[in-house]
Design a protein around this motif. Structure first.
Motif, PDB file in Angstrom:
ATOM      1  N   TRP A   1      -2.900  -2.483  -4.819  1.00  0.00           N
ATOM      2  CA  TRP A   1      -1.569  -1.923  -5.029  1.00  0.00           C
ATOM      3  C   TRP A   1      -0.740  -2.699  -6.047  1.00  0.00           C
ATOM      4  N   ILE A   2      -0.891  -4.012  -6.096  1.00  0.00           N
ATOM      5  CA  ILE A   2      -0.056  -4.823  -6.992  1.00  0.00           C
ATOM      6  C   ILE A   2      -0.894  -5.878  -7.722  1.00  0.00           C
ATOM      7  N   ALA A   3      -0.330  -6.338  -8.811  1.00  0.00           N
ATOM      8  CA  ALA A   3      -0.908  -7.449  -9.580  1.00  0.00           C
ATOM      9  C   ALA A   3       0.247  -8.349 -10.004  1.00  0.00           C
ATOM     10  N   ARG A   4       0.901  -8.956  -9.040  1.00  0.00           N
ATOM     11  CA  ARG A   4       2.055  -9.816  -9.281  1.00  0.00           C
ATOM     12  C   ARG A   4       1.612 -11.109  -9.935  1.00  0.00           C
ATOM     13  N   GLY A   5       2.317 -11.524 -10.995  1.00  0.00           N
ATOM     14  CA  GLY A   5       2.007 -12.767 -11.681  1.00  0.00           C
ATOM     15  C   GLY A   5       0.930 -12.634 -12.744  1.00  0.00           C
ATOM     16  N   ARG A   6       0.452 -11.444 -12.988  1.00  0.00           N
ATOM     17  CA  ARG A   6      -0.579 -11.241 -14.020  1.00  0.00           C
ATOM     18  C   ARG A   6       0.007 -11.410 -15.414  1.00  0.00           C
ATOM     19  N   GLU A   7       1.141 -10.766 -15.643  1.00  0.00           N
ATOM     20  CA  GLU A   7       1.850 -10.869 -16.918  1.00  0.00           C
ATOM     21  C   GLU A   7       3.233 -11.446 -16.603  1.00  0.00           C
ATOM     22  N   VAL A   8       3.510 -12.622 -17.129  1.00  0.00           N
ATOM     23  CA  VAL A   8       4.775 -13.289 -16.825  1.00  0.00           C
ATOM     24  C   VAL A   8       5.523 -13.523 -18.130  1.00  0.00           C
ATOM     25  N   GLN A   9       6.760 -13.046 -18.155  1.00  0.00           N
ATOM     26  CA  GLN A   9       7.596 -13.212 -19.340  1.00  0.00           C
ATOM     27  C   GLN A   9       8.610 -14.316 -19.113  1.00  0.00           C
TER      28      GLN A   9
ATOM     29  N   ASP B   1       0.860  -1.189   0.000  1.00  0.00           N
ATOM     30  CA  ASP B   1       0.000   0.000   0.000  1.00  0.00           C
ATOM     31  C   ASP B   1       0.896   1.240   0.000  1.00  0.00           C
ATOM     32  N   GLU B   2       0.280   2.396  -0.096  1.00  0.00           N
ATOM     33  CA  GLU B   2       1.029   3.647  -0.208  1.00  0.00           C
ATOM     34  C   GLU B   2       1.847   3.962   1.036  1.00  0.00           C
ATOM     35  N   LYS B   3       1.310   3.652   2.199  1.00  0.00           N
ATOM     36  CA  LYS B   3       2.038   3.914   3.448  1.00  0.00           C
ATOM     37  C   LYS B   3       3.324   3.088   3.494  1.00  0.00           C
ATOM     38  N   GLU B   4       3.222   1.793   3.181  1.00  0.00           N
ATOM     39  CA  GLU B   4       4.424   0.940   3.131  1.00  0.00           C
ATOM     40  C   GLU B   4       5.408   1.447   2.095  1.00  0.00           C
ATOM     41  N   TRP B   5       4.895   1.859   0.943  1.00  0.00           N
ATOM     42  CA  TRP B   5       5.762   2.373  -0.128  1.00  0.00           C
ATOM     43  C   TRP B   5       6.556   3.571   0.380  1.00  0.00           C
ATOM     44  N   ASP B   6       5.873   4.518   1.004  1.00  0.00           N
ATOM     45  CA  ASP B   6       6.542   5.710   1.541  1.00  0.00           C
ATOM     46  C   ASP B   6       7.623   5.332   2.550  1.00  0.00           C
ATOM     47  N   LEU B   7       7.301   4.424   3.469  1.00  0.00           N
ATOM     48  CA  LEU B   7       8.268   4.011   4.492  1.00  0.00           C
ATOM     49  C   LEU B   7       9.481   3.314   3.875  1.00  0.00           C
TER      50      LEU B   7
END
Length: 193
Positions: free
Chosen positions: A159-167, A119-125
């Motif tokens: 916040w994320i979409a990990r594994g949606r597009e995999v190369q 999330d944005e708070k974690e990103w900032d930290l």
């Protein structure tokens, strides 16, 4: 493993005549050579056999929109070169392929820190902590963070979409790997192997 690679039409002729196709580094974007070589080192570190004399791997899609399926050729941006490209369907041994998250890979391309925030708070930290590091430590932490591009476990939130597009990267295309191809232009016929 089923993969799809978008290549110039003449790649099919090269494979037909020579039995295989490998990446010519002269056609690769020179702005990204550092990132490409970092990825080659990761392939080597993971024991993917590196054929003598080959500098850069070939790229393909493993997953698009969460599924192991051919990319939507109507959705992709192939710009003006569209008439000369084909999507080649391949079957490759898993041990010869390295998979990465497409979006996370951009941190390597852009030489930037890949945070693990949700999330944005974690990103900032995390970025505040990272920015406070000494330059030499920041470089080490940044390159270590890139290992997260290999995490392709499907994860989605706001916040994320990990594994949606995999190369995928691998060293060569041989005739026996080709299961079919489809032109990205309707004037070129498609075929199944």
């Amino acid at each position: 493993m089923r993969l799809w690679t978008i290549q110039p039409l003449e790649v099919l002729e090269i494979i037909k005549q020579e039995g295989e196709f490998v990446c010519n580094p002269n056609y690769s974007d020179s702005d990204f050579k550092r990132a490409y070589h970092w990825l080659v080192k990761q392939m080597d570190n993971r024991g993917i056999e590196h054929p003598y004399g080959l500098e850069l791997p070939i790229w393909a899609w493993y997953k698009t929109d969460w599924e192991n399926k051919k990319p939507d050729l109507e959705q992709e941006d192939f710009s003006d070169s569209r008439k000369n490209l084909v999507c080649i369907e391949l079957e490759i041994n898993d041990k010869d392929v390295l998979l990465t998250d497409f979006y996370a890979w951009h941190h390597v391309l852009n030489d930037s820190f890949l945070d693990s925030s949700h999330d944005e708070k974690e990103w900032d930290l995390q970025h505040e902590w990272y920015d406070a590091l000494a330059p030499e430590k920041r470089q080490i932490v940044k390159e270590e963070s890139w290992n997260d591009i290999f995490n392709i476990t499907p994860t989605q939130n706001e916040w994320i979409a990990r594994g949606r597009e995999v190369q995928a990267v691998f060293w060569k295309i041989t005739k026996d790997m080709i299961k079919g191809y489809e032109s990205v232009h309707p004037c070129v016929k498609s075929a199944k192997a």
